[in-house]
Write an enzyme that holds these catalytic residues in place. Structure first.
Site, short mmCIF file in Angstrom:
data_model
loop_
_atom_site.label_atom_id
_atom_site.label_comp_id
_atom_site.label_asym_id
_atom_site.label_seq_id
_atom_site.Cartn_x
_atom_site.Cartn_y
_atom_site.Cartn_z
N LYS A 160 0.84 -1.22 0.00
CA LYS A 160 0.00 0.00 0.00
C LYS A 160 0.87 1.26 0.00
O LYS A 160 0.46 2.30 -0.50
CB LYS A 160 -0.97 -0.01 1.18
N THR A 181 -3.70 5.19 3.82
CA THR A 181 -2.38 5.67 3.39
C THR A 181 -2.46 6.51 2.13
O THR A 181 -1.66 7.42 1.94
CB THR A 181 -1.45 4.45 3.13
#
Ligand SMILES: NC(=O)c1ccc[n+]([C@@H]2O[C@H](COP(=O)([O-])OP(=O)(O)OC[C@H]3O[C@@H](n4cnc5c(N)ncnc54)[C@H](O)[C@@H]3O)[C@@H](O)[C@H]2O)c1
Length: 331
Positions: free
Chosen positions: A191, A248
């Site tokens: 991610k 994120t």
């Protein structure tokens, strides 16, 4: 319950505070005396979590053997590039029969090993059943302030995941269990690379449409990689997958997003990294994900574009072009 946290960065300190906030004695160790000093003198990690009061039961300990002595839960919270060194140093000191929980996200660049593989490579066999891995959408600063957070704890042995779940559970910190260690690990390390891409798009002046497309197609390529590594694709639809990806990729609290954002504005990587003052793991992860996807033959266009941006001098505009000009295909 007595616990030990190895690594007094933002995340180790925040998780140490969760445990210590339950009244447990928690020893926190770091190779660097600076973060420990503030915790000892003013119950504050002035370097990594300035201005946030920490429970007095979180106690700095400069001697690793003393920090681990009598511990009933060990939390490993160092950056991925330090995990092997720290595991080597701790392997003969770790208590037997208690959970050893890595909260580190990342792949070792040279070996392409995940953190579970690194730990199994270094630690003696009798400790392997006690390994657990905590991941999910969790900014340290929010956890340290007692803000609502949910994470996943994966362990091959379900009993160990349950022990870690119960240890960390508080009214504001809710762990779910899983036995899909590889799925949780792949979600956590990929991610960061996609977050560089969404930061880049935002830094270039694009908005919600581009971000949503990158997150969704990012999840598709992360799931392809996870499946090739033996993960359950459903894990990547959970907290450690899409959950962490959403967090994120859409917040300037993420160092990786900020790296991408700065690059999108035409700034140099070195300058952005110096300003952050902390490791943006996505920069290292981009290299390992690039190599891992090549080895497994998995198509990961977004991660590949980020790799070429960071390591092959591709411009932000070329990154965009490499994604939009790709051959048209079904979803
Ligand atoms: N910060 C967050 O919000 C957050 C949230 C979830 C997961 N994580 C993960 O947790 C891990 C640690 O991140 P962080 O944000 O706490 O990092 P950080 O940069 O804030 O701190 C890392 C700490 O590790 C220590 N360290 C480095 N090398 C060491 C070594 N060889 N031996 C002992 N200690 C060493 C450093 O001195 C530092 O105190 C990363 O894998 C990160 O992806 C972080």
């Amino acid at each position: 319950m007595q616990a030990t946290v190895v690594g007094a960065g933002s995340w180790g300190t925040a998780l140490g505070a969760v445990l210590a906030g339950k009244g447990w004695p928690v020893a926190i160790w770091d190779i660097d005396p600076v973060p420990l000093a503030g915790i000892g003198t003013s119950n504050e990690n002035t370097r990594y979590l300035p201005g946030i009061p920490l429970p007095p039961t979180l106690r700095p300990e400069a001697d690793l053997a003393k920090a681990l002595d009598g511990s009933q839960l060990v939390v490993l919270a160092v950056p991925s590039h330090a995990m092997r060194i720290v595991a080597e140093r701790a392997k003969d000191l770790l208590p037997t029969g208690v959970p050893i929980c890595s909260v580190t996200k990342g792949i070792e660049v040279d070996t392409l090993m995940t953190m579970s593989e690194v730990l199994e490579d270094v630690l003696p066999l009798h400790l392997h059943p006690y390994l657990a891995f905590l991941s999910g959408p969790s900014f340290a600063v929010e956890v340290a302030k007692g803000m609502q957070t949910a994470v996943t704890v994966a362990a091959s042995w379900g009993r160990v995941a349950k022990l870690v779940q119960e240890a960390f559970h508080t009214p504001y910190f809710r762990p779910y269990t899983s036995t899909d260690v590889v799925g949780v690990e792949i979600g956590g390390c990929t991610k960061n690379v996609v977050a560089i891409a969404t930061g880049l798009a935002d830094g270039m002046g694009f908005d919600a449409n581009a971000r949503a497309a990158l997150i969704t197609r990012g999840l598709a390529e992360i799931t392809r990689l996870g499946s090739a590594k033996g993960a359950n694709p459903q894990t990547l639809s959970g907290l450690a997958g899409i959950g962490d990806l959403l967090l994120t990729c859409s917040s300037s609290k993420s160092r990786n997003y900020r790296v991408g954002y700065g690059l999108g504005q035409g700034r140099a990587l070195e300058e952005i990294q110096a300003e952050l003052g902390q490791v943006a793991e996505g920069v290292l992860n981009a290299k390992s994900v690039h190599r891992m996807s090549a080895e497994l033959g998995v198509e990961m266009p977004i991660s590949e574009a980020v790799y070429r941006l960071l390591y092959e001098g591709l411009s932000a505009q070329d990154v965009l072009r490499s994604l939009t000009d790709r051959h048209l295909r079904g979803e």
